[in-house]
Enzyme design. Structure first.
Site, short mmCIF file in Angstrom:
data_model
loop_
_atom_site.label_atom_id
_atom_site.label_comp_id
_atom_site.label_asym_id
_atom_site.label_seq_id
_atom_site.Cartn_x
_atom_site.Cartn_y
_atom_site.Cartn_z
N TYR A 1 0.84 -1.21 0.00
CA TYR A 1 0.00 0.00 0.00
C TYR A 1 0.87 1.25 0.00
O TYR A 1 0.57 2.23 -0.69
CB TYR A 1 -0.92 -0.01 1.23
CG TYR A 1 -1.92 1.12 1.26
CD1 TYR A 1 -3.20 0.96 0.75
CD2 TYR A 1 -1.57 2.37 1.80
CE1 TYR A 1 -4.12 2.01 0.77
CE2 TYR A 1 -2.48 3.41 1.82
CZ TYR A 1 -3.75 3.23 1.31
OH TYR A 1 -4.65 4.27 1.33
N PHE B 1 -8.62 18.87 -25.50
CA PHE B 1 -9.46 17.71 -25.76
C PHE B 1 -10.62 17.68 -24.76
O PHE B 1 -10.71 18.50 -23.86
CB PHE B 1 -8.64 16.42 -25.70
CG PHE B 1 -9.32 15.27 -26.40
CD1 PHE B 1 -9.70 15.37 -27.72
CD2 PHE B 1 -9.62 14.10 -25.72
CE1 PHE B 1 -10.35 14.34 -28.37
CE2 PHE B 1 -10.27 13.05 -26.36
CZ PHE B 1 -10.63 13.17 -27.69
N ASP B 2 -11.51 16.69 -24.94
CA ASP B 2 -12.79 16.71 -24.23
C ASP B 2 -12.65 16.72 -22.72
O ASP B 2 -13.29 17.54 -22.04
CB ASP B 2 -13.70 15.57 -24.71
CG ASP B 2 -13.07 14.19 -24.53
OD1 ASP B 2 -11.88 14.10 -24.18
OD2 ASP B 2 -13.78 13.19 -24.77
N ASP C 1 0.00 18.31 -21.85
CA ASP C 1 -0.83 17.11 -21.90
C ASP C 1 -0.05 16.12 -22.76
O ASP C 1 0.06 16.27 -23.97
CB ASP C 1 -2.18 17.43 -22.52
CG ASP C 1 -3.08 16.21 -22.67
OD1 ASP C 1 -2.57 15.08 -22.60
OD2 ASP C 1 -4.29 16.38 -22.88
N ALA D 1 -0.06 12.70 -23.41
CA ALA D 1 -0.53 11.34 -23.70
C ALA D 1 0.21 10.70 -24.88
O ALA D 1 0.44 9.50 -24.89
CB ALA D 1 -2.03 11.36 -23.98
N LYS E 1 -1.99 5.63 -23.48
CA LYS E 1 -1.59 5.90 -24.87
C LYS E 1 -0.11 5.56 -25.02
O LYS E 1 0.24 4.41 -25.20
CB LYS E 1 -1.87 7.35 -25.25
CG LYS E 1 -3.34 7.66 -25.52
CD LYS E 1 -4.11 7.99 -24.28
CE LYS E 1 -5.48 8.56 -24.55
NZ LYS E 1 -6.25 8.78 -23.31
N HIS F 1 -21.05 13.20 -25.26
CA HIS F 1 -20.85 12.21 -26.32
C HIS F 1 -20.69 10.79 -25.79
O HIS F 1 -20.94 9.83 -26.51
CB HIS F 1 -19.63 12.59 -27.18
CG HIS F 1 -18.36 12.76 -26.41
ND1 HIS F 1 -18.17 13.79 -25.52
CD2 HIS F 1 -17.21 12.05 -26.41
CE1 HIS F 1 -16.96 13.70 -25.00
NE2 HIS F 1 -16.36 12.66 -25.50
#
Length: 458
Positions: free
Chosen positions: A72, A124-125, A215, A217, A258, A450
């Site tokens: 943990y 992005f979304d 970002d 990814a 990704k 969406h």
């Protein structure tokens, strides 16, 4: 005779996929309320919905899974990942999360408040969702060439410095917590950002005292395009390019699903210990203790290996070539796509493909459904549905680009599968003038609609 290109890997395990009939697909998509997210995986033949968490891990990653430490607190797997992030990105502080949007949630909980302005290159979304959920505003500063799908500009993910400085000049420093640079820029078609642009954005932001957040990814794919398209870096290794890229950032978020080539996981990393300490409080509340943060030890181990593999030139050559293979087949048939072909997906220009469908009837979604009906191929709309409604007027936002994204999972499909996708799209393209109407909304969520929207065919 020159030898043809072939992948630098061989297949060790296979997973059966089912080829359905058109009659079956017509019933399934109707039951799904014409939302491709609602389809069961066994109802899909070739799944290009996303490249997130859908790739195939390597033998070394599977081996790393078996040595995961599930403690943990203080897991050795955490320290393996910490060392990988330091070696590749150069950041001293990091927090693991269960995926990329969770990293955004934690970091933005520290940085973004009501009334803030967050400029970037076509957020992005989930990024825009986390900003607008906090009653802040995302401002798109992408270069204009990104919205011309026939333009061959090599770095359509670039931020327009004049647009960015106009934002910096119009608002107080306290209202602009950061600029977000998405690598590669998904919404504009998987398009890369040049090293020169990263350098310039960093210099301009430092002039105004604004933090730079990447970002990340698809950072490795971005680095590959810098190596291929920016003369200064042709003789640099991808790892060297990545190191310089992230020297221009103050912090990063990462969906490891990704370019981490894992099925789950994410993280944020930063240079500032103060931000790390503040984010740690939210990470413990939302994700878990700071040395696991929503990830199993085995997944942190696999990610540590994946971050190294994704920055290997042989891997990246395979990855980029397969995406380009599909894109070039479509271009040969005159099908309108975002050019040049991006890193993780082929983006179809739905407005030009289905010119008879009114914008109010969700053009890209209409094309996505046609592709599913034609061949059982699942793509995703990156257009009006994804753009959501304006938070103030509650009217649909109609983006400049209305795209069908075909996101290709890493090391998963062969070029034979790409041929199926290409021929299916050609068949639809040949009969495109018969497609006059799209869909209307029956019900939708107030944000990121969406994913769960219900539609009816008009």
């Amino acid at each position: 005779m020159e030898l043809p290109f072939a992948e630098s890997y061989k297949i060790k395990m296979v997973e059966p996929i089912y080829r359905s009939t058109r009659e079956q697909r017509e019933e399934w998509i109707k039951q799904a309320n014409y939302n491709l997210f609602n389809l069961r995986s066994e109802q899909v033949y070739i799944d290009l919905l996303t490249d997130s968490g859908t790739g195939a891990m390597s033998d070394k990653q599977w081996a790393a899974l078996m040595t995961g430490d599930e403690s943990y607190a203080g897991s050795s797997s955490y320290y393996n990942l910490k060392n990988a992030i330091k070696n590749i990105f150069g950041f001293d502080y990091f927090l693991p999360t269960h995926q990329g949007r969770a990293a955004e949630n934690v970091l933005f909980s520290v940085l973004v408040k009501e009334g803030d302005i967050v400029p970037g290159n076509s957020h992005f979304d989930t990024t825009k969702g986390h900003i607008e959920f906090r009653n802040a505003k995302a401002v798109d500063c992408t270069i204009d060439e990104a919205f011309d799908t026939d333009s061959l500009h090599p770095f359509k993910g670039n931020i327009d410095l004049l647009k960015l400085e106009s934002v910096y000049s119009a608002y107080s420093r306290e209202q602009i917590p950061m600029v977000i640079v998405t690598l590669t820029c998904n919404t504009s078609g998987g398009q890369p950002v040049s090293m020169q642009n990263l350098r310039d954005v960093s210099a301009l932001s430092r002039k105004y005292g604004v933090k730079v957040v990447f970002d990340s990814a698809r950072f490795a794919e971005n680095a590959w395009f810098i190596k291929e398209r920016e003369d200064e870096y042709r003789n640099s290794s991808v790892k060297e390019i990545v190191s310089e890229m992230f020297s221009y950032a103050d912090a990063m978020t990462m969906s490891s699903k990704k370019d981490g080539i894992v099925n789950i996981g994410g993280f944020m990393a930063m240079k500032d210990e103060t931000i790390y300490k503040e984010a740690s409080v939210f990470n413990i509340m939302y994700e878990g203790f700071n040395t696991y943060g929503g990830m199993a030890g085995r997944d942190m181990n696999a990610l540590s290996v994946g971050l190294d593999e994704v920055t290997n030139e042989h891997y990246l050559e395979n990855r980029i070539q397969q995406v380009a293979y599909l894109g070039n087949r479509l271009i040969e048939w005159g099908i309108p796509v975002q050019k040049p072909i991006g890193g993780h997906a082929v983006f179809i220009d739905a407005k030009r493909f289905l010119s008879h469908v009114p914008k109010e009837e969700y053009i890209a979604q209409t094309l996505a459904i046609e592709l599913y009906l034609e061949a059982g191929v699942r793509g995703v709309e990156v257009g009006t549905l994804l753009a959501d409604r304006d938070p103030e007027t509650k009217e649909n936002r109609y983006p400049k680009l209305e795209m069908l994204r075909l996101a290709i999972p890493r090391r998963t499909y062969t070029n034979n599968h790409m041929d199926v996708v290409a021929v299916a799209l050609k068949n639809i393209f040949d009969r495109r003038e018969s497609i006059k109407h799209g869909y209307k909304i029956l019900s939708e969520a107030p944000i990121m609609r969406h994913f769960s929207v219900k539609l009816k065919h008009i």
